[in-house]
Design an enzyme around this catalytic site. Structure first.
Site, PDB file in Angstrom:
ATOM      1  N   CYS A 166       7.760   4.610  -2.877  1.00  0.00           N
ATOM      2  CA  CYS A 166       7.033   4.736  -3.824  1.00  0.00           C
ATOM      3  C   CYS A 166       6.252   3.617  -4.758  1.00  0.00           C
ATOM      4  O   CYS A 166       5.199   3.521  -4.741  1.00  0.00           O
ATOM      5  CB  CYS A 166       7.621   5.704  -4.850  1.00  0.00           C
ATOM      6  SG  CYS A 166       8.076   7.431  -4.346  1.00  0.00           S
ATOM      7  N   HIS A 217       6.332   5.389 -12.675  1.00  0.00           N
ATOM      8  CA  HIS A 217       7.206   4.514 -11.984  1.00  0.00           C
ATOM      9  C   HIS A 217       6.800   3.156 -11.560  1.00  0.00           C
ATOM     10  O   HIS A 217       7.101   2.703 -10.645  1.00  0.00           O
ATOM     11  CB  HIS A 217       7.162   5.257 -10.620  1.00  0.00           C
ATOM     12  CG  HIS A 217       8.566   5.162  -9.905  1.00  0.00           C
ATOM     13  ND1 HIS A 217       8.438   5.379  -8.540  1.00  0.00           N
ATOM     14  CD2 HIS A 217       9.856   4.678 -10.166  1.00  0.00           C
ATOM     15  CE1 HIS A 217       9.874   5.195  -7.924  1.00  0.00           C
ATOM     16  NE2 HIS A 217      10.444   4.888  -9.017  1.00  0.00           N
TER      17      HIS A 217
HETATM   18 CA    CA Z   1       6.440   8.544  -2.506  1.00  0.00          CA
END
Ligand code: CA
Length: 479
Positions: free
Chosen positions: A95, A153
């Site tokens: 990610c 994130h």
């Molecule tokens: Ca991901």
């Protein structure tokens, strides 16, 4: 005493005396007189830029990628409106590093962002290094309204928050994943508040559905000037929590975990439909450049989602890094077309700056390429001579050049695949091609040599030693 207005008389050289207003008019016309062949028309308005990223969606899990199991009519409509990049890659198999590269225009390894940041609002090391200038900061300088929605994130301290990295507006959560409804504040990263411009808001409906509404409202709110929206869905990432109504549509999938995952994709597709409909309704579709891709390959725990590719999230085999990838801009990119040369998620940066009329920075090494000349046929060469991947400090690495790809796994001989004839990477051709192995190995070594050590250790602190099979589980927790 009020002065009486007396027109000023002007004489230039031996020119006859002219009424002053006429002279001004002529001078103004001369000043704006276009060069030969130029048009008097005003320059076209700068296009909007919409970047849609899904999270952990498998390579095969969209209608335009061939899925018969998971209907995605809105993504399919987007594909028909533009170009399907069949060799679309992300810069990392999980990610946060992928997101760091697409927002900086640089391989994330160049600034040590090689792990998912550990969620700690007090640790300023854990996040996208603050010395990097992000795409929205550049676009604001070009007159763009900038918005972020969904999953961040990229660091949890106030300095790492999106509103301090160039985004004027935002709606979403700071961590690496989230419950989709009924979250319980105080119960960790997946239960953080949902924030609008830094303030907590109530979200009674499914979070994915709400993202579609919020993004559509952003588009309509900024219809009179150019905007950039980074719409980062958390779907279909775990936890797989679709609505009961939606999962009822997937009774044909026996693996119930996969059925829930499929329903998450379906909810996301609806939200994308809402976003596209808002563009149509506000007459902005023709002046909006849209990118869509997922942030990494599909994970192993929801079935064989990357068919026909080998591997999954966490791998540098194709299943970890090759993703569904669309680019759409009506009138500028041929509708219903296909592009086969390798392109990357990192290319959003240079493409966006080019269409915004902003200058590509030259202060550092940038890896991003403006794709438009390549996609519209002006430039027939490949956008990239080579693409590179590396996890951690080099446990896994790969390089693609043309149809050839070298895969390096720690403590194993380098492997060589020809993707033109073997997209599934089943036939290791290293033994028969020593020169090609040498060439690609040298290129990979040269690329890796100047890379700095990791800027933070992130969630790697929780990792178990990686195994090296194609079905090896992700190298980080599924986040
Ligand atoms: Ca991901």
């Amino acid at each position: 005493m009020q002065a009486k207005y007396e027109p000023m008389q002007m004489t230039i050289g031996r020119a006859p005396t002219l009424p002053p207003l006429s002279l001004y008019f002529i001078l103004i016309l001369a000043w704006f007189r276009p060069a030969a062949g130029a048009s008097l028309q005003a320059p076209p308005p700068k296009p909007n830029i919409l970047l849609i990223v899904s999270d952990d969606q498998g390579y095969a899990d969209a209608g335009f990628q061939g899925s018969k199991e998971i209907p995605t009519p809105n993504l399919d409509r987007l594909a028909k409106s533009g170009m399907h990049c069949t060799s679309g890659y992300v810069t990392h198999p999980f990610c946060s590093p992928t997101r760091a590269a697409l927002l900086t225009g640089r391989y994330q390894q160049r600034f040590g962002h090689v792990y998912n940041p550990f969620y700690d609002p007090a640790d300023a090391r854990e996040g996208l290094p603050l010395g990097e200038k992000l795409l929205p900061e550049h676009l604001r300088g070009a007159g763009y309204a900038t918005g972020w929605m969904g999953k961040w994130h990229l660091g949890a301290t106030p300095e790492h928050a999106p509103e301090h990295r160039g985004f004027e507006e935002g709606f979403g959560f700071i961590g690496g994943g989230h419950h989709y409804f009924n979250w319980k504040p105080g119960k960790g990263e997946y239960n953080l508040p949902i924030l609008r411009n830094g303030q907590e808001v109530e979200v009674p409906e499914h979070y994915t559905t709400r993202l579609g509404v919020e993004a559509a409202n952003f588009e309509k709110r900024h219809a009179d000037h150019p905007w950039f929206l980074y719409l980062a869905f958390n779907a279909p990432h775990m936890p797989h929590q679709p609505t009961p109504e939606r999962i009822a549509r997937f009774s044909h999938i026996q693996n119930r975990q996969r059925a829930r995952y499929a329903a998450q994709i379906s909810l996301m597709d609806d939200a994308i439909g809402e976003v596209l409909a808002a563009l149509d309704a506000s007459h902005q579709r023709e002046r909006t450049l849209i990118f869509f891709f997922t942030d990494n390959g599909g994970p192993v725990n929801v079935g064989a989602v990357n068919t026909p590719l080998r591997g999954s999230k966490g791998d540098v085999f194709e299943g970890g890094i090759r993703v569904p990838y669309l680019v759409s801009w009506p009138g500028r990119i041929p509708a219903g077309s296909t592009y086969v040369q390798p392109v990357s998620s990192v290319d959003v940066f240079a493409t966006a700056l080019a269409v915004a009329g902003a200058r590509m920075p030259t202060d550092k090494v940038y890896d991003s390429v403006n794709l438009l000349p390549h996609l519209n046929g002006e430039n027939m060469s490949a956008p990239h001579e080579r693409l590179f991947w590396r996890t951690g400090t080099g446990q896994l690495a790969a390089v693609r050049q043309g149809d050839w790809k070298l895969v390096r796994q720690e403590n194993k001989p380098d492997e060589l695949y020809n993707l033109a004839t073997d997209i599934s990477e089943t036939k290791n051709l290293a033994g028969a091609n020593p020169e090609k192995i040498h060439q690609l190995s040298l290129a990979l070594d040269t690329w890796q040599k100047p890379l700095p050590p990791p800027a933070f250790i992130g969630t790697s602190r929780n990792e178990k030693p990686a195994t090296t099979t194609a079905t090896r589980p992700p190298t980080t927790p599924a986040r």
